[in-house]
Enzyme design. Structure first.
Site, short mmCIF file in Angstrom:
data_model
loop_
_atom_site.label_atom_id
_atom_site.label_comp_id
_atom_site.label_asym_id
_atom_site.label_seq_id
_atom_site.Cartn_x
_atom_site.Cartn_y
_atom_site.Cartn_z
N HIS A 1 0.83 -1.21 0.00
CA HIS A 1 0.00 0.00 0.00
C HIS A 1 0.86 1.26 0.00
O HIS A 1 0.52 2.26 -0.63
CB HIS A 1 -0.98 0.03 1.17
CG HIS A 1 -1.89 1.20 1.08
ND1 HIS A 1 -2.99 1.22 0.24
CD2 HIS A 1 -1.81 2.44 1.62
CE1 HIS A 1 -3.56 2.41 0.30
NE2 HIS A 1 -2.88 3.17 1.13
N ASP B 1 0.66 4.33 -2.56
CA ASP B 1 0.64 5.75 -2.17
C ASP B 1 1.74 6.54 -2.88
O ASP B 1 1.52 7.65 -3.36
CB ASP B 1 0.87 5.89 -0.66
CG ASP B 1 -0.38 5.64 0.17
OD1 ASP B 1 -1.50 5.65 -0.39
OD2 ASP B 1 -0.22 5.43 1.39
N HIS C 1 3.78 10.49 3.07
CA HIS C 1 3.44 11.54 2.10
C HIS C 1 4.39 12.74 2.18
O HIS C 1 4.73 13.35 1.17
CB HIS C 1 2.00 11.99 2.30
CG HIS C 1 1.02 10.88 2.13
ND1 HIS C 1 0.90 10.17 0.95
CD2 HIS C 1 0.13 10.32 2.99
CE1 HIS C 1 -0.03 9.23 1.09
NE2 HIS C 1 -0.49 9.30 2.33
#
Ligand SMILES: [Zn+2]
Length: 312
Positions: A235, A239, A262
């Site tokens: 995952h 992202d 992020h």
């Protein structure tokens, strides 16, 4: 002819946002050559649009937000991941709220929607950022680097104190086919003990066991088994591919991430763009191969005649 790509027809879905919990309808529309990936808020007067470009990177806590002035859209990374992985260069993403639907917490539904709509080539070249020298960025104990590679390759390492996650490393060459089989279905995840904190922060209001994997100390709280034994690291790769969309071009290089998120992903985007001596634009070859992705029913591996997006 080296071409750009959009979708053939509009396609919609509905759901709730992961962090806001807001109900939302989202429609992907075909977009003209050179327009890029653009979000549009139709719940606001004047229907403001925000283009996916580095100056529009907004808040980065627990999700990637795109922002221009007072207008923002939260948690866009899973949508962008699917769009980028399929090689779509021009797309209008219309929403009637401030966050896309989380659906099952992965990017698989967005891939299915885009393939249902069908991909089509357009006039106009696609330029790829080809890395020529290595570059590294750090944030606290997190590290992200890139070095030259013929294609897009990602090596991602995560390290969580939760014993059910622990240290996971995965390396893969990213192609549309590999993305669809190995990354697209990986769901977002959190620790059980994080949930109260997230709620206090006003986050994860739409989160549930239907759209996230929740790791307790000694068991996974969801009834269904994990989709991949190392679903969390996959995952994170999903992202990352979404966050790299802010570069504005596909990238050719071997990207390595240690304990990323992020903030680190987007710091890397800004740093790479600030150091143009480390890369050059090349015209993408073989992009016409994307045309063979459609239709979605062909998305079993045997029937899917697709070449790597960035392969030579
Ligand atoms: Zn995610």
């Amino acid at each position: 002819m080296h071409t750009q790509h959009t979708i053939k027809t509009q396609v919609s879905c509905s759901g709730i946002g992961l962090h806001t919990g807001n109900p939302v309808n989202m429609t992907f529309h075909p977009a003209s050559p050179q327009s890029g990936i653009v979000f549009k808020r139709i719940d606001i007067d004047g229907y403001p649009t925000i283009k996916v470009s580095p100056e529009h990177i907004g808040d980065l806590s627990y999700a990637t937000t795109i922002q221009q002035g007072d207008i923002s859209i939260k948690t866009i990374e899973h949508v962008l991941s699917a769009v980028s992985a399929l090689g779509i260069t021009n797309l209008l993403i219309e929403l009637d709220s401030n966050e896309p639907p989380i659906l099952d917490g992965s990017a698989a539904c967005f891939v299915d929607m885009l393939l249902d709509a069908g991909l089509t080539s357009q006039r106009g070249q696609t330029r790829v950022m080809q890395v020529r020298q290595s570059l590294e960025v750090r944030h606290k104990d997190s590290i992200m680097s890139v070095e030259p590679f013929d294609g897009l390759k990602i090596t991602y390492t995560i390290d969580f104190p939760n014993p059910l996650i622990g240290t996971q490393t995965k390396t893969m060459r990213v192609t549309p086919l590999a993305y669809m089989s190995d990354l697209a279905h990986a769901r977002t995840f959190c620790m059980y003990e994080e949930i109260e904190y997230l709620w206090k922060m006003g986050l994860s209001k739409g989160g549930s066991l239907d759209n996230a994997v929740v790791f307790g100390r000694d068991r996974v709280m969801n009834d269904a088994p994990l989709r991949y034994a190392d679903e969390p690291v996959r995952h994170k790769m999903l992202d990352l591919i979404g966050d790299l969309t802010f570069l504005g071009h596909p990238i050719c290089g071997h990207i390595k991430v240690y304990k990323g998120g992020h903030l680190l992903h987007t710091k890397f985007v800004k740093e790479l763009l600030a150091h143009p001596e480390t890369w050059r634009y090349v015209v993408e070859r073989d992009i016409d191969e994307h045309l063979t992705i459609t239709p979605r029913n062909a998305s079993n591996e045997a029937g899917l005649l697709v070449q790597p997006a960035f392969a030579s």
